[in-house]
Design an enzyme around this catalytic site. Structure first.
Site, PDB file in Angstrom:
ATOM      1  N   ASP A  12       0.875  -1.266  -0.079  1.00  0.00           N
ATOM      2  CA  ASP A  12      -0.057  -0.018  -0.096  1.00  0.00           C
ATOM      3  C   ASP A  12       0.790   1.180  -0.098  1.00  0.00           C
ATOM      4  O   ASP A  12       2.256   1.171  -0.153  1.00  0.00           O
ATOM      5  CB  ASP A  12      -1.142  -0.133   1.222  1.00  0.00           C
ATOM      6  CG  ASP A  12      -0.317   0.105   2.520  1.00  0.00           C
ATOM      7  OD1 ASP A  12       0.900   0.313   2.738  1.00  0.00           O
ATOM      8  OD2 ASP A  12      -1.190   0.044   3.583  1.00  0.00           O
TER       9      ASP A  12
ATOM     10  N   ASP B 139      -4.751  -6.761   7.789  1.00  0.00           N
ATOM     11  CA  ASP B 139      -3.455  -6.529   8.246  1.00  0.00           C
ATOM     12  C   ASP B 139      -3.278  -5.985   9.691  1.00  0.00           C
ATOM     13  O   ASP B 139      -4.096  -4.980   9.792  1.00  0.00           O
ATOM     14  CB  ASP B 139      -2.590  -5.949   7.056  1.00  0.00           C
ATOM     15  CG  ASP B 139      -3.066  -4.280   7.110  1.00  0.00           C
ATOM     16  OD1 ASP B 139      -2.437  -3.526   7.934  1.00  0.00           O
ATOM     17  OD2 ASP B 139      -3.756  -4.275   6.500  1.00  0.00           O
TER      18      ASP B 139
END
Length: 429
Positions: free
Chosen positions: A96, A260
């Site tokens: 990300d 996550d």
């Protein structure tokens, strides 16, 4: 449901000497160290998330050194993290942009094209579109209409969707084996549902829900419920930075495919109480408090008191050594628990006392802390765990002291949590 660990160069020196408190001879940082999936017999997660903001580049100063950054871009994420697909099949290598690192900027410093280039260089299997964090979140009885929301928030919402549209097109360059993930940002359940609906219409079949870190579990439930109402059931969801890991049932209820977190590792040294994790007889997570015995010569509190002439450095070093010796001798059966606690609490008192605290209040605090430590030392949880951290370190895993100890305890927590998740999934089968 997969657990993805958000890495931030979290490794330990496998040859660290606990008694001498020093690294192995000739140890080179990173080269000789081991990540959790190397140190433990099995990877304690189903994948790794690497944030572009953590790696760093010319736009954002990250955590990697220049040499590490160059190596990462040259070798790719899996080789750099020593997480090969051959050893860890079906694992996710997710990326990300690390939106928190540029949260104060008007716009993200990253575009769709350079983000795709970053994912391509890194060899990622999954990657998130460049998003912009939205911090405000409405209460259920005060949800705002879009025209009531401040311009800055609406701008972040629009930027995130525009970037996702461009990223979906650019990501085709990475081939069919790469999974693009459209990021959801919003200020309420309905606004996040609107974003999710837009992303599905763009062609995304895997959505990453952002901005959940500061949210309470009730708010996260509202978000998931609102999103699931407007998207097809086959659309996969990922929760970015999900720290409420005691609430796995909520993720299952709303069909979350992955999440996550760093929570199991960082709570080992950032939580005031829940430092060492176990699964109890009922199959639930339970927690112990690590015994704080900081290094006398490196602890800022103690150094400041010594500089002010409030403490004698030689005396404090002796108390430190006595506290460590007390815990170790208890572990070997040489002394009883009260003797060990006496040694620990004398040092703890010197570390935490304050002239402004009344004697009565000080005695109460000491007694409360003693009971907390007593539970840890009486139950001896390190003897009930078969992970490498506990097998090799024993009681050292419960001493809150320096990075090598604390991150080892964090790796133990990762091991416990991953097993807990596996049991949870098995119970649903």
């Amino acid at each position: 449901m997969k657990f993805v660990f958000a890495d931030s160069l979290d490794f330990v020196d496998p040859t660290y000497d606990f008694i001498a408190d020093r690294n192995g001879a000739g140890r080179a940082i990173y080269r000789d160290d081991q990540f959790p999936h190397e140190f433990l017999s099995q990877a304690p997660y189903d994948g790794i998330l690497v944030s572009r903001g953590i790696v760093g580049d010319a736009l954002i100063t990250g955590k990697y050194t220049e040499a590490q950054l160059m190596r990462f871009r040259r070798e790719g994420a899996r080789q750099f993290l020593r997480f090969p697909v051959e050893r860890f099949p079906d694992s996710m290598m997710m990326g990300d942009c690390g939106a928190f690192t540029y949260r104060n900027m008007t716009e993200p410093p990253y575009q769709a094209s350079d983000t795709v280039e970053f994912y391509g260089d890194g060899g990622f299997t999954h990657g998130c579109s460049p998003d912009h964090l939205i911090f405000d979140f409405d209460q259920p009885d005060k949800e705002r209409l879009e025209d009531e929301v401040p311009e800055d928030i609406r701008s972040r919402f629009a930027i995130t969707l525009q970037n996702a549209a461009e990223f979906k097109i650019e990501s085709k360059k990475l081939g069919k084996n790469f999974v693009p993930m459209g990021v959801v940002q919003g200020w309420s359940g309905p606004s996040m549902a609107k974003a999710a609906d837009n992303l599905v219409k763009m062609g995304y079949d895997y959505l990453a829900i952002g901005g959940t870190v500061p949210l309470k579990i009730e708010q996260i439930r509202r978000v998931l419920a609102a999103i699931r109402e407007v998207i097809p059931s086959n659309i996969r969801l990922h929760l970015l930075g999900f720290g409420k890991i005691e609430n796995l049932a909520d993720l299952e209820k709303y069909g979350v495919s992955s999440f996550d977190t760093t929570s199991p590792l960082v709570r080992a040294f950032k939580d005031a109480r829940k430092n060492y994790w176990m699964r109890n007889a009922d199959g639930e997570l339970s927690y112990y408090t690590a015994i704080r015995i900081p290094q006398a010569t490196e602890n800022n509190k103690l150094k400041n008191k010594a500089q002010q002439g409030l403490l004698n450095q030689e005396e404090i070093r002796l108390l430190e050594a006595t506290a460590l010796d007390g815990v170790r001798r208890l572990d070997s059966g040489e002394i009883d628990i009260d003797q060990a606690l006496d040694a620990v609490m004398v040092y703890w008192d010197k570390l935490n006392w304050d002239d402004e605290t009344s004697p009565t209040r000080r005695a109460q605090v000491l007694e409360r802390q003693r009971k907390i430590y007593q539970r840890t030392l009486e139950d001896r949880p390190w003897e009930s765990c078969d992970c490498r951290v506990c097998r090799e370190g024993g009681v050292e895993a419960l001493i809150f002291r320096n990075s090598n100890r604390n991150k080892r305890r964090g790796m133990h927590n990762l091991h416990v949590f991953h097993r807990h998740l596996q049991h949870f999934k098995a119970s649903l089968a």
